[in-house]
Scaffold this motif. Structure first.
Motif, PDB file in Angstrom:
ATOM      1  N   ILE A  33       0.842  -1.200   0.000  1.00 49.96           N
ATOM      2  CA  ILE A  33       0.000   0.000   0.000  1.00 49.96           C
ATOM      3  C   ILE A  33       0.868   1.237   0.000  1.00 49.96           C
ATOM      4  CG2 ILE A  33      -1.637   1.333   1.391  1.00 49.96           C
ATOM      5  CD1 ILE A  33      -2.894  -1.434   2.117  1.00 49.96           C
ATOM      6  N   LEU A  34       1.945   1.226   0.751  1.00 49.21           N
ATOM      7  CA  LEU A  34       2.854   2.363   0.791  1.00 49.21           C
ATOM      8  C   LEU A  34       3.447   2.645  -0.582  1.00 49.21           C
ATOM      9  CD1 LEU A  34       4.645   4.457   2.187  1.00 49.21           C
ATOM     10  CD2 LEU A  34       6.248   2.603   2.597  1.00 49.21           C
ATOM     11  N   VAL A  35       3.945   1.612  -1.252  1.00 50.56           N
ATOM     12  CA  VAL A  35       4.535   1.814  -2.576  1.00 50.56           C
ATOM     13  C   VAL A  35       3.499   2.353  -3.547  1.00 50.56           C
ATOM     14  CG1 VAL A  35       5.529   0.628  -4.574  1.00 50.56           C
ATOM     15  CG2 VAL A  35       6.388   0.156  -2.278  1.00 50.56           C
ATOM     16  N   VAL A  36       2.316   1.820  -3.499  1.00 44.79           N
ATOM     17  CA  VAL A  36       1.251   2.288  -4.388  1.00 44.79           C
ATOM     18  C   VAL A  36       0.917   3.742  -4.105  1.00 44.79           C
ATOM     19  CG1 VAL A  36      -1.192   2.029  -4.962  1.00 44.79           C
ATOM     20  CG2 VAL A  36       0.279   0.025  -4.839  1.00 44.79           C
ATOM     21  N   VAL A  37       0.826   4.107  -2.843  1.00 44.08           N
ATOM     22  CA  VAL A  37       0.536   5.491  -2.478  1.00 44.08           C
ATOM     23  C   VAL A  37       1.597   6.416  -3.038  1.00 44.08           C
ATOM     24  CG1 VAL A  37       0.478   7.097  -0.527  1.00 44.08           C
ATOM     25  CG2 VAL A  37      -0.857   5.014  -0.442  1.00 44.08           C
ATOM     26  N   VAL A  38       2.844   6.024  -2.917  1.00 43.41           N
ATOM     27  CA  VAL A  38       3.910   6.884  -3.421  1.00 43.41           C
ATOM     28  C   VAL A  38       3.931   6.912  -4.936  1.00 43.41           C
ATOM     29  CG1 VAL A  38       6.402   7.209  -3.521  1.00 43.41           C
ATOM     30  CG2 VAL A  38       5.278   6.719  -1.354  1.00 43.41           C
ATOM     31  N   GLU A  61      13.387   7.393  -5.221  1.00 46.46           N
ATOM     32  CA  GLU A  61      14.015   7.495  -6.548  1.00 46.46           C
ATOM     33  C   GLU A  61      13.632   6.309  -7.437  1.00 46.46           C
ATOM     34  OE1 GLU A  61      18.097   8.648  -6.618  1.00 46.46           O
ATOM     35  OE2 GLU A  61      17.782  10.110  -5.015  1.00 46.46           O
ATOM     36  N   ARG A  62      13.566   5.113  -6.880  1.00 49.26           N
ATOM     37  CA  ARG A  62      13.125   3.942  -7.648  1.00 49.26           C
ATOM     38  C   ARG A  62      11.688   4.122  -8.110  1.00 49.26           C
ATOM     39  NH1 ARG A  62      10.258  -0.614  -5.894  1.00 49.26           N
ATOM     40  NH2 ARG A  62      10.386  -2.331  -7.341  1.00 49.26           N
ATOM     41  N   THR A  63      10.854   4.621  -7.218  1.00 47.71           N
ATOM     42  CA  THR A  63       9.452   4.839  -7.545  1.00 47.71           C
ATOM     43  C   THR A  63       9.308   5.870  -8.654  1.00 47.71           C
ATOM     44  OG1 THR A  63       8.832   4.262  -5.284  1.00 47.71           O
ATOM     45  CG2 THR A  63       7.209   5.475  -6.568  1.00 47.71           C
ATOM     46  N   ILE A  64      10.089   6.925  -8.598  1.00 46.44           N
ATOM     47  CA  ILE A  64      10.051   7.954  -9.646  1.00 46.44           C
ATOM     48  C   ILE A  64      10.432   7.344 -10.992  1.00 46.44           C
ATOM     49  CG2 ILE A  64      11.180  10.056 -10.490  1.00 46.44           C
ATOM     50  CD1 ILE A  64      11.256  10.973  -7.515  1.00 46.44           C
ATOM     51  N   LYS A  65      11.450   6.488 -11.010  1.00 47.91           N
ATOM     52  CA  LYS A  65      11.854   5.829 -12.261  1.00 47.91           C
ATOM     53  C   LYS A  65      10.726   4.965 -12.810  1.00 47.91           C
ATOM     54  CE  LYS A  65      16.785   5.846 -11.428  1.00 47.91           C
ATOM     55  NZ  LYS A  65      17.982   5.079 -11.148  1.00 47.91           N
ATOM     56  N   GLN A  66      10.003   4.280 -11.920  1.00 47.95           N
ATOM     57  CA  GLN A  66       8.884   3.452 -12.365  1.00 47.95           C
ATOM     58  C   GLN A  66       7.778   4.322 -12.954  1.00 47.95           C
ATOM     59  OE1 GLN A  66       8.242   1.304  -8.681  1.00 47.95           O
ATOM     60  NE2 GLN A  66       9.028  -0.554  -9.629  1.00 47.95           N
ATOM     61  N   ILE A  67       7.495   5.427 -12.329  1.00 49.78           N
ATOM     62  CA  ILE A  67       6.451   6.333 -12.831  1.00 49.78           C
ATOM     63  C   ILE A  67       6.846   6.863 -14.197  1.00 49.78           C
ATOM     64  CG2 ILE A  67       5.333   8.580 -12.465  1.00 49.78           C
ATOM     65  CD1 ILE A  67       5.648   7.934  -9.409  1.00 49.78           C
ATOM     66  N   GLU A  68       8.087   7.283 -14.327  1.00 48.05           N
ATOM     67  CA  GLU A  68       8.563   7.780 -15.614  1.00 48.05           C
ATOM     68  C   GLU A  68       8.539   6.678 -16.663  1.00 48.05           C
ATOM     69  OE1 GLU A  68      12.279   9.539 -14.379  1.00 48.05           O
ATOM     70  OE2 GLU A  68      11.310  11.482 -14.042  1.00 48.05           O
ATOM     71  N   GLY A  69       8.790   5.449 -16.254  1.00 45.31           N
ATOM     72  CA  GLY A  69       8.699   4.312 -17.163  1.00 45.31           C
ATOM     73  C   GLY A  69       7.277   4.079 -17.659  1.00 45.31           C
ATOM     74  N   CYS A  70       6.311   4.589 -16.925  1.00 43.52           N
ATOM     75  CA  CYS A  70       4.904   4.485 -17.323  1.00 43.52           C
ATOM     76  C   CYS A  70       4.473   5.665 -18.195  1.00 43.52           C
ATOM     77  CB  CYS A  70       4.010   4.424 -16.075  1.00 43.52           C
ATOM     78  SG  CYS A  70       4.096   2.851 -15.205  1.00 43.52           S
ATOM     79  N   GLY A  71       5.416   6.533 -18.513  1.00 48.19           N
ATOM     80  CA  GLY A  71       5.092   7.635 -19.407  1.00 48.19           C
ATOM     81  C   GLY A  71       4.632   8.909 -18.716  1.00 48.19           C
ATOM     82  N   ILE A  94       5.332  -4.262  -5.455  1.00 50.16           N
ATOM     83  CA  ILE A  94       5.880  -4.429  -4.115  1.00 50.16           C
ATOM     84  C   ILE A  94       6.949  -5.518  -4.079  1.00 50.16           C
ATOM     85  CG2 ILE A  94       4.138  -6.070  -3.298  1.00 50.16           C
ATOM     86  CD1 ILE A  94       5.863  -3.337  -1.253  1.00 50.16           C
ATOM     87  N   LEU A  95       6.885  -6.444  -5.008  1.00 51.54           N
ATOM     88  CA  LEU A  95       7.880  -7.510  -5.064  1.00 51.54           C
ATOM     89  C   LEU A  95       9.089  -7.116  -5.898  1.00 51.54           C
ATOM     90  CD1 LEU A  95       5.388 -10.481  -5.558  1.00 51.54           C
ATOM     91  CD2 LEU A  95       6.474  -9.712  -3.433  1.00 51.54           C
ATOM     92  N   GLY A  96       9.144  -5.839  -6.278  1.00 46.43           N
ATOM     93  CA  GLY A  96      10.291  -5.335  -7.016  1.00 46.43           C
ATOM     94  C   GLY A  96      10.163  -5.438  -8.522  1.00 46.43           C
ATOM     95  N   ARG A  97       9.008  -5.891  -8.992  1.00 50.10           N
ATOM     96  CA  ARG A  97       8.810  -5.992 -10.438  1.00 50.10           C
ATOM     97  C   ARG A  97       8.485  -4.624 -11.025  1.00 50.10           C
ATOM     98  NH1 ARG A  97       5.076 -10.866  -9.286  1.00 50.10           N
ATOM     99  NH2 ARG A  97       6.619 -12.496  -8.974  1.00 50.10           N
ATOM    100  N   SER A  98       8.699  -4.511 -12.303  1.00 50.97           N
ATOM    101  CA  SER A  98       8.319  -3.283 -13.011  1.00 50.97           C
ATOM    102  C   SER A  98       6.806  -3.254 -13.162  1.00 50.97           C
ATOM    103  CB  SER A  98       8.966  -3.246 -14.391  1.00 50.97           C
ATOM    104  OG  SER A  98      10.361  -3.183 -14.265  1.00 50.97           O
ATOM    105  N   PRO A  99       6.233  -2.059 -13.239  1.00 50.53           N
ATOM    106  CA  PRO A  99       4.779  -1.968 -13.423  1.00 50.53           C
ATOM    107  C   PRO A  99       4.354  -2.571 -14.760  1.00 50.53           C
ATOM    108  CG  PRO A  99       5.700   0.161 -12.804  1.00 50.53           C
ATOM    109  CD  PRO A  99       6.855  -0.750 -13.095  1.00 50.53           C
ATOM    110  N   SER A 100       3.235  -3.285 -14.752  1.00 53.79           N
ATOM    111  CA  SER A 100       2.669  -3.844 -15.983  1.00 53.79           C
ATOM    112  C   SER A 100       1.996  -2.732 -16.775  1.00 53.79           C
ATOM    113  CB  SER A 100       1.625  -4.907 -15.631  1.00 53.79           C
ATOM    114  OG  SER A 100       0.514  -4.278 -14.990  1.00 53.79           O
TER     115      SER A 100
END
Length: 110
Positions: free
Chosen positions: A11-16, A85-95, A49-55
């Protein structure tokens, strides 16, 4: 790690993930709409949450979820548990672009 700890961390990762990018809002979102957006986000982005990239579905959900629905939940305790910083990279990876110095709960992006 206990199941409740995993759930809390997820839930924390999703919130961020949702909280650190701006989504233009044309109208106010009702509490019930926010609750539904949060539910769908958790459903689509669970593997993150398991460290995978977003689908692709998770990325779509990230792009449409209103940050106003999740930022109030980001406390200093929750913020300390995630890698911003990891979360920001994932968001940017989603466009999505992540604005500098964006405030979401207790987090301010670099």
């Amino acid at each position: 790690m206990m199941a409740s700890s995993w759930a809390g961390m997820f839930i924390l990762v999703v919130v961020v993930i949702v909280g650190v990018f701006e989504v233009p809002m044309a109208r106010a979102v009702s509490p019930s709409e926010c609750k539904e957006e949060q539910r769908l986000l958790v459903l689509e982005c669970k593997p993150v949450i398991l460290g995978r990239s977003p689908s692709a579905n998770c990325c779509q959900r990230i792009r449409v979820t209103h940050w106003e629905c999740v930022c109030p939940s980001v406390t200093p305790k929750l913020a300390a548990l995630i890698g911003v910083e990891r979360t920001i990279k994932q968001i940017e990876g989603c466009g999505r672009s992540v604005p500098h110095h964006f405030k979401c709960g207790s987090i301010t992006t670099p």
